[in-house]
Design an enzyme around this catalytic site. Structure first.
Site, PDB file in Angstrom:
ATOM      1  N   LYS A  39      -1.435  -9.249   3.268  1.00  0.00           N
ATOM      2  CA  LYS A  39      -0.110  -8.753   4.595  1.00  0.00           C
ATOM      3  C   LYS A  39      -1.651  -8.128   4.818  1.00  0.00           C
ATOM      4  CE  LYS A  39       3.003  -5.717   3.692  1.00  0.00           C
ATOM      5  NZ  LYS A  39       2.574  -4.296   5.079  1.00  0.00           N
ATOM      6  N   ASP A  42       0.664  -1.502  -0.002  1.00  0.00           N
ATOM      7  CA  ASP A  42      -0.248   0.142  -0.072  1.00  0.00           C
ATOM      8  C   ASP A  42       1.156   0.905   0.108  1.00  0.00           C
ATOM      9  OD1 ASP A  42       0.612  -0.291   2.404  1.00  0.00           O
ATOM     10  OD2 ASP A  42      -1.200   0.025   3.323  1.00  0.00           O
ATOM     11  N   SER A  43       2.376   1.077   0.085  1.00  0.00           N
ATOM     12  CA  SER A  43       3.086   2.207   0.132  1.00  0.00           C
ATOM     13  C   SER A  43       2.516   2.529  -1.530  1.00  0.00           C
ATOM     14  CB  SER A  43       4.721   1.430   0.010  1.00  0.00           C
ATOM     15  OG  SER A  43       4.679   0.808  -0.840  1.00  0.00           O
ATOM     16  N   GLU A  49      -1.437  -5.602   9.005  1.00  0.00           N
ATOM     17  CA  GLU A  49      -1.110  -4.721  10.025  1.00  0.00           C
ATOM     18  C   GLU A  49      -1.152  -4.924  11.456  1.00  0.00           C
ATOM     19  OE1 GLU A  49       0.121  -0.977   9.003  1.00  0.00           O
ATOM     20  OE2 GLU A  49       0.741  -1.242   7.122  1.00  0.00           O
ATOM     21  N   ASP A  51      -1.051  -6.195   0.070  1.00  0.00           N
ATOM     22  CA  ASP A  51      -1.141  -5.883   1.252  1.00  0.00           C
ATOM     23  C   ASP A  51      -2.646  -5.996   1.659  1.00  0.00           C
ATOM     24  OD1 ASP A  51       0.446  -4.342   2.935  1.00  0.00           O
ATOM     25  OD2 ASP A  51       1.431  -2.919   1.972  1.00  0.00           O
ATOM     26  N   GLU A 109       8.955  -3.906  11.040  1.00  0.00           N
ATOM     27  CA  GLU A 109       9.585  -2.363  10.281  1.00  0.00           C
ATOM     28  C   GLU A 109       9.729  -1.176  11.742  1.00  0.00           C
ATOM     29  OE1 GLU A 109       7.083  -1.343   7.490  1.00  0.00           O
ATOM     30  OE2 GLU A 109       8.052   1.389   7.798  1.00  0.00           O
TER      31      GLU A 109
HETATM   32  O1  KIV Z   1       3.283  -1.327   1.445  1.00  0.00           O
HETATM   33  C1  KIV Z   1       4.732  -1.335   1.664  1.00  0.00           C
HETATM   34  O2  KIV Z   1       5.862  -0.806   0.913  1.00  0.00           O
HETATM   35  C2  KIV Z   1       4.843  -2.165   2.957  1.00  0.00           C
HETATM   36  C3  KIV Z   1       6.042  -2.489   2.735  1.00  0.00           C
HETATM   37  C4  KIV Z   1       7.743  -1.744   2.472  1.00  0.00           C
HETATM   38  C5  KIV Z   1       6.905  -3.075   4.019  1.00  0.00           C
HETATM   39  O3  KIV Z   1       4.387  -2.466   4.269  1.00  0.00           O
END
Ligand code: KIV
Length: 261
Positions: free
Chosen positions: A114, A46-47, A116, A85, A180
């Site tokens: 993934k 989600d970055s 959080e 994510d 992280e």
């Molecule tokens: O969204 C992302 O890029 C991340 C990682 C860098 C761990 O969650």
């Protein structure tokens, strides 16, 4: 020839003490470059809210955004294990919502998801549905408002709480856990105490693997952080190519007869 990476490959590498290499990707270009470089895991993170869409935080990223970018990455990746994510708001409200969102991402091509934090019931339910889950603890960007910024988590006595969260996430069924922005000493301790691999970012050299954002590794980001390293000056390289193109069109040296049909 490289082989398709699966959860089993990751578990085997961990047992053999081999580092697990992970990077983010968001489209065909980043996906194919990462895959052909031989990374083990590609995360459609989600970055993308920050590095692709220009937001300050990851909060605005929707499930549809991840699914859309994931589609492009799926079409470009042959071997790497593909993790998607779960964005902010897609799993926090209920176990049912979490399972539905994870199922949607798998239908879009994800091989794992993934999420959080200590959403242990949600993790267990997604795992029960047959979907591998990567956990994420420490400085979890979706909680940046609660943390008051992107600040290191688990300093001093607070380290026990991060370890306890990581343990709960592992016990809920996660196959690996991203750590992280936690102190390196704490990350080393968590890595020793857990049985699943830890994947660090800003967590020192003792994790079982590392994850970085594509743009940071290739020097495409405007900001360089302490926890990143640009392995090539991508921004300068690409920018000088575009400047040369601009000059060549303006001064008439491109296109030439050779570039003509
Ligand atoms: O969204 C992302 O890029 C991340 C990682 C860098 C761990 O969650």
């Amino acid at each position: 020839m490289s082989e398709k990476v699966t959860v089993r490959t990751i578990a085997k590498k961990h047992t053999a003490g081999e580092k697990i290499v992970c990077v983010t990707a968001y489209d065909v270009l980043s996906g194919s470059l990462a895959d052909s470089a031989g990374v083990d895991v590609i995360l459609v993170g989600d970055s993308l809210g920050n590095v692709v869409l220009g937001h300050e935080t990851t909060h605005g990223v929707e499930l549809e955004d991840i699914a859309y970018h994931l589609g492009a990455v799926v079409r470009s990746v042959k071997n790497a294990f593909l993790v998607a994510d779960m964005p902010f708001g897609s799993y926090q409200s209920s176990v049912g919502a979490a399972v539905d969102a994870a199922v949607e991402l798998v239908k879009a091509g994800a091989e794992a998801v993934k999420l959080e934090g200590a959403y242990t019931e949600e993790i267990a339910a997604i795992v029960k549905a047959g979907i591998p889950v990567m956990g994420h603890v420490g400085m979890t960007p979706q909680s940046v408002l609660a943390f008051g910024g992107h600040v290191v988590q688990g300093k001093g006595k607070d380290g026990d709480a991060v370890l306890s969260t990581a343990r709960k996430v592992q016990d809920a069924g996660a196959f690996s856990i991203v750590l992280e922005l936690v102190p390196a000493v704490l990350a080393a301790r968590i890595t020793k105490e857990l049985t699943v691999p830890t994947i660090g970012i800003g967590a020192g050299p003792e994790c079982s693997g590392e994850i970085q954002v594509f743009h940071d590794v290739l020097g495409l980001s405007e900001t360089e952080y302490r926890h990143t390293r640009a392995f090539v000056a991508g921004r300068e390289l690409l920018s000088s190519g575009l400047q040369e193109y601009t000059r060549a069109v303006r001064d008439g040296t491109f296109p030439t007869e050779e570039n003509s049909s």
